[in-house]
Design a protein around this motif. Structure first.
Motif, PDB file in Angstrom:
ATOM      1  N   ILE A 240     -13.532  -7.788  13.038  1.00 39.96           N
ATOM      2  CA  ILE A 240     -14.272  -6.743  12.323  1.00 39.96           C
ATOM      3  C   ILE A 240     -13.517  -6.374  11.052  1.00 39.96           C
ATOM      4  CG2 ILE A 240     -15.134  -4.371  12.436  1.00 39.96           C
ATOM      5  CD1 ILE A 240     -15.370  -4.718  15.452  1.00 39.96           C
ATOM      6  N   SER A 241     -14.226  -6.241   9.938  1.00 42.83           N
ATOM      7  CA  SER A 241     -13.606  -5.842   8.679  1.00 42.83           C
ATOM      8  C   SER A 241     -13.253  -4.363   8.723  1.00 42.83           C
ATOM      9  CB  SER A 241     -14.577  -6.111   7.521  1.00 42.83           C
ATOM     10  OG  SER A 241     -14.012  -5.703   6.294  1.00 42.83           O
ATOM     11  N   VAL A 242     -11.981  -4.033   8.466  1.00 42.93           N
ATOM     12  CA  VAL A 242     -11.512  -2.645   8.508  1.00 42.93           C
ATOM     13  C   VAL A 242     -10.661  -2.363   7.275  1.00 42.93           C
ATOM     14  CG1 VAL A 242     -11.565  -2.393  11.021  1.00 42.93           C
ATOM     15  CG2 VAL A 242      -9.524  -3.342   9.933  1.00 42.93           C
ATOM     16  N   ASP A 243     -10.746  -1.120   6.776  1.00 43.88           N
ATOM     17  CA  ASP A 243     -10.014  -0.797   5.550  1.00 43.88           C
ATOM     18  C   ASP A 243      -8.560  -0.439   5.820  1.00 43.88           C
ATOM     19  OD1 ASP A 243     -10.481   1.600   6.782  1.00 43.88           O
ATOM     20  OD2 ASP A 243     -11.660   2.486   5.164  1.00 43.88           O
ATOM     21  N   TRP A 244      -8.197  -0.180   7.088  1.00 44.67           N
ATOM     22  CA  TRP A 244      -6.815   0.204   7.378  1.00 44.67           C
ATOM     23  C   TRP A 244      -5.889  -0.997   7.596  1.00 44.67           C
ATOM     24  CZ3 TRP A 244      -6.219  -1.963  12.067  1.00 44.67           C
ATOM     25  CH2 TRP A 244      -7.299  -1.977  12.951  1.00 44.67           C
ATOM     26  N   MET A 245      -6.428  -2.197   7.647  1.00 45.94           N
ATOM     27  CA  MET A 245      -5.576  -3.383   7.812  1.00 45.94           C
ATOM     28  C   MET A 245      -5.140  -3.831   6.421  1.00 45.94           C
ATOM     29  SD  MET A 245      -4.305  -4.907  10.378  1.00 45.94           S
ATOM     30  CE  MET A 245      -4.456  -6.105  11.683  1.00 45.94           C
ATOM     31  N   ASP A 246      -4.330  -2.972   5.757  1.00 46.80           N
ATOM     32  CA  ASP A 246      -4.038  -3.159   4.334  1.00 46.80           C
ATOM     33  C   ASP A 246      -2.534  -3.123   4.051  1.00 46.80           C
ATOM     34  OD1 ASP A 246      -3.490  -0.525   4.844  1.00 46.80           O
ATOM     35  OD2 ASP A 246      -4.538   0.275   3.106  1.00 46.80           O
ATOM     36  N   SER A 247      -1.738  -3.613   4.979  1.00 50.41           N
ATOM     37  CA  SER A 247      -0.282  -3.542   4.832  1.00 50.41           C
ATOM     38  C   SER A 247       0.191  -4.195   3.541  1.00 50.41           C
ATOM     39  CB  SER A 247       0.410  -4.219   6.019  1.00 50.41           C
ATOM     40  OG  SER A 247       0.072  -3.576   7.229  1.00 50.41           O
ATOM     41  N   THR A 248       1.232  -3.611   2.939  1.00 52.74           N
ATOM     42  CA  THR A 248       1.834  -4.185   1.743  1.00 52.74           C
ATOM     43  C   THR A 248       2.648  -5.423   2.121  1.00 52.74           C
ATOM     44  OG1 THR A 248       3.855  -2.873   1.964  1.00 52.74           O
ATOM     45  CG2 THR A 248       2.024  -1.870   0.753  1.00 52.74           C
ATOM     46  N   GLN A 249       3.125  -6.135   1.115  1.00 45.48           N
ATOM     47  CA  GLN A 249       3.939  -7.330   1.382  1.00 45.48           C
ATOM     48  C   GLN A 249       5.167  -6.994   2.209  1.00 45.48           C
ATOM     49  OE1 GLN A 249       4.833  -9.032  -2.462  1.00 45.48           O
ATOM     50  NE2 GLN A 249       2.994 -10.298  -2.461  1.00 45.48           N
ATOM     51  N   GLU A 250       5.811  -5.862   1.887  1.00 47.03           N
ATOM     52  CA  GLU A 250       7.017  -5.473   2.615  1.00 47.03           C
ATOM     53  C   GLU A 250       6.701  -5.146   4.075  1.00 47.03           C
ATOM     54  OE1 GLU A 250       7.531  -4.043  -1.681  1.00 47.03           O
ATOM     55  OE2 GLU A 250       5.943  -4.066  -0.176  1.00 47.03           O
ATOM     56  N   GLU A 251       5.574  -4.459   4.288  1.00 50.22           N
ATOM     57  CA  GLU A 251       5.185  -4.086   5.649  1.00 50.22           C
ATOM     58  C   GLU A 251       4.790  -5.317   6.459  1.00 50.22           C
ATOM     59  OE1 GLU A 251       3.499   0.274   4.140  1.00 50.22           O
ATOM     60  OE2 GLU A 251       2.116  -1.364   4.595  1.00 50.22           O
ATOM     61  N   VAL A 252       4.077  -6.249   5.836  1.00 49.05           N
ATOM     62  CA  VAL A 252       3.684  -7.489   6.514  1.00 49.05           C
ATOM     63  C   VAL A 252       4.924  -8.295   6.905  1.00 49.05           C
ATOM     64  CG1 VAL A 252       2.542  -9.727   6.233  1.00 49.05           C
ATOM     65  CG2 VAL A 252       1.413  -7.639   5.430  1.00 49.05           C
ATOM     66  N   ALA A 253       5.875  -8.426   5.979  1.00 46.03           N
ATOM     67  CA  ALA A 253       7.097  -9.193   6.258  1.00 46.03           C
ATOM     68  C   ALA A 253       7.880  -8.575   7.414  1.00 46.03           C
ATOM     69  CB  ALA A 253       7.976  -9.249   5.006  1.00 46.03           C
ATOM     70  N   PHE A 254       7.915  -7.255   7.479  1.00 50.61           N
ATOM     71  CA  PHE A 254       8.604  -6.538   8.548  1.00 50.61           C
ATOM     72  C   PHE A 254       7.944  -6.829   9.895  1.00 50.61           C
ATOM     73  CE2 PHE A 254       9.617  -2.177  10.455  1.00 50.61           C
ATOM     74  CZ  PHE A 254      10.909  -2.533  10.782  1.00 50.61           C
ATOM     75  N   TRP A 255       6.612  -6.767   9.947  1.00 52.26           N
ATOM     76  CA  TRP A 255       5.855  -7.028  11.176  1.00 52.26           C
ATOM     77  C   TRP A 255       5.997  -8.491  11.609  1.00 52.26           C
ATOM     78  CZ3 TRP A 255       3.954  -3.800  14.593  1.00 52.26           C
ATOM     79  CH2 TRP A 255       2.948  -4.199  15.495  1.00 52.26           C
ATOM     80  N   GLN A 256       5.944  -9.396  10.646  1.00 51.28           N
ATOM     81  CA  GLN A 256       6.084 -10.821  10.966  1.00 51.28           C
ATOM     82  C   GLN A 256       7.459 -11.124  11.549  1.00 51.28           C
ATOM     83  OE1 GLN A 256       5.067 -12.548   7.134  1.00 51.28           O
ATOM     84  NE2 GLN A 256       3.047 -13.168   7.868  1.00 51.28           N
ATOM     85  N   GLU A 257       8.493 -10.490  10.998  1.00 47.85           N
ATOM     86  CA  GLU A 257       9.838 -10.723  11.519  1.00 47.85           C
ATOM     87  C   GLU A 257       9.940 -10.262  12.966  1.00 47.85           C
ATOM     88  OE1 GLU A 257      14.536 -10.074  10.303  1.00 47.85           O
ATOM     89  OE2 GLU A 257      12.945  -9.259   9.040  1.00 47.85           O
ATOM     90  N   MET A 258       9.286  -9.147  13.295  1.00 42.12           N
ATOM     91  CA  MET A 258       9.275  -8.690  14.682  1.00 42.12           C
ATOM     92  C   MET A 258       8.573  -9.699  15.588  1.00 42.12           C
ATOM     93  SD  MET A 258       7.196  -5.539  16.422  1.00 42.12           S
ATOM     94  CE  MET A 258       5.724  -6.605  16.378  1.00 42.12           C
ATOM     95  N   MET A 259       7.451 -10.254  15.125  1.00 43.01           N
ATOM     96  CA  MET A 259       6.696 -11.219  15.914  1.00 43.01           C
ATOM     97  C   MET A 259       7.509 -12.479  16.203  1.00 43.01           C
ATOM     98  SD  MET A 259       2.950 -10.891  14.042  1.00 43.01           S
ATOM     99  CE  MET A 259       2.179 -12.172  15.041  1.00 43.01           C
TER     100      MET A 259
END
Length: 349
Positions: free
Chosen positions: A314-333
């Motif tokens: 589903i398209s949602v407007d809150w799934m808008d993480s910045t590059q820094e936030e995405v990199a942080f989440w990916q590192e956790m994964m």
């Protein structure tokens, strides 16, 4: 490791088709595209000289010593400050933004009576690479005045997240005038220090504490340089949701820290019910608020996720993480069962 902890159960299969209601899209450019400069960077500037000339420097990161290095070589064709004497006494100053106060300034020696100074000096910062990549380097050139009335000669600002770290050569860069409109309009809302960890289901073997489903641990440590809305300071607390769930099950908050623009929360939240595939569609939203009797005021926030714009298809407007936030989440994964430390700028949501 922390003085307070919260643990809640969160079952994603009950919420897969429930987009967040009333959420607002954030301005993704609010932090990344505007200058990180702040007025205090220019404290002591009494000159009115137009910026001109170039500066030669190189950047490097020493992995062994965990040290960021700025090799300042020289400047050419700088502006003349004292026209009567035809002289300038220039030096180079650097800051890491937005956390200017924490990282501190570095500066070269002063070269007298020259508009073509040669420095060949290295300015060093002890900093983790992951933290460095969410900073911007502000390098500026100044005329040194014996009475402290220093004059700004030009600057350059570099987003270190997009820097080519294989480039260790000295290069020339044009010095630019400061943009007061950008400085005054910067959306600097503070910086949050936190750690996150993902514990996959069954990953702890026969351990009695082995979770039947996966867990996401969020350790909110502190926030620096919050907006001060009144003279007495700010009474702040942090809210947490795991979107798309906005129910009471998902909602958690820290205690209120009174009259402090640099609050230390040291609060850990644990969400269970996570499966590995849920990490692609979920988003941890952390927001900081100023507490008042009648209403709370939003100060800034972050969203940790993959920033794809989609949640369970589903398209949602809150799934808008910045590059820094995405990199942080990916590192956790990618690093199961390990605490991942981060220092992320708060932004508008």
């Amino acid at each position: 490791e922390s003085d307070t902890a919260s643990e809640i159960s969160f079952q994603f299969n009950k919420h897969k088709k429930t987009p967040s209601i009333g959420s607002h899209s954030s301005d993704m450019a609010s932090v990344s595209s505007v200058s990180g400069s702040v007025l205090s960077v220019y404290s002591g500037d009494f000159g009115s000289v137009d910026a001109q000339g170039t500066v030669e420097f190189a950047l490097d990161y020493d992995e062994k010593n965990r040290e960021f290095q700025v090799h300042v070589s020289q400047c050419k064709d700088l502006a003349v400050v004292d026209e009567k004497k035809g002289r300038s006494d220039p030096y180079v100053k650097t800051y890491l933004l937005p956390d200017k106060a924490r990282m501190g300034k570095r500066k070269t020696s002063v070269k007298k009576r020259t508009v073509n100074p040669i420095y060949n000096e290295v300015l060093r910062y002890k900093i983790e690479k992951m933290v460095l990549l969410i900073q911007k380097l502000n390098l500026s050139v100044w005329h040194n005045d014996p009475l402290g009335r220093n004059s700004f000669l030009g600057e350059i600002e570099i987003d270190l997240a997009s820097w080519d770290w294989s480039n260790r050569k000295l290069n020339w860069y044009p010095l630019k005038p400061r943009s007061l409109s950008a400085v005054n309009g910067v959306d600097h809302r503070g910086v949050m220090s936190l750690s996150i960890k993902y514990v996959p289901p069954g990953s702890l073997g026969k351990c009695p504490k082995n979770p039947p489903s996966g867990e996401v641990h969020i350790w909110v440590k502190d926030v620096k340089d919050l907006l001060q809305l009144r003279p007495s300071g700010v009474d702040s607390f942090v809210k947490c949701y795991v979107l798309p769930d906005t129910s009471k099950k998902s909602y958690q908050k820290t205690r209120v820290i009174k009259r402090d623009t640099n609050p230390v929360f040291n609060h850990t939240i644990v969400y269970d019910g996570f499966h590995t595939e849920d990490l692609k569609d979920a988003c941890v939203e952390l927001t900081v608020w100023d507490h008042e009797k009648l209403t709370n005021h939003f100060l800034g926030g972050i969203r940790l996720g993959l920033g794809t714009g989609l949640s369970y298809g589903i398209s949602v407007d809150w799934m808008d993480s910045t590059q820094e936030e995405v990199a942080f989440w990916q590192e956790m994964m990618l690093a199961a069962n390990e605490w991942i430390e981060g220092l992320l700028p708060l932004r508008s949501l």
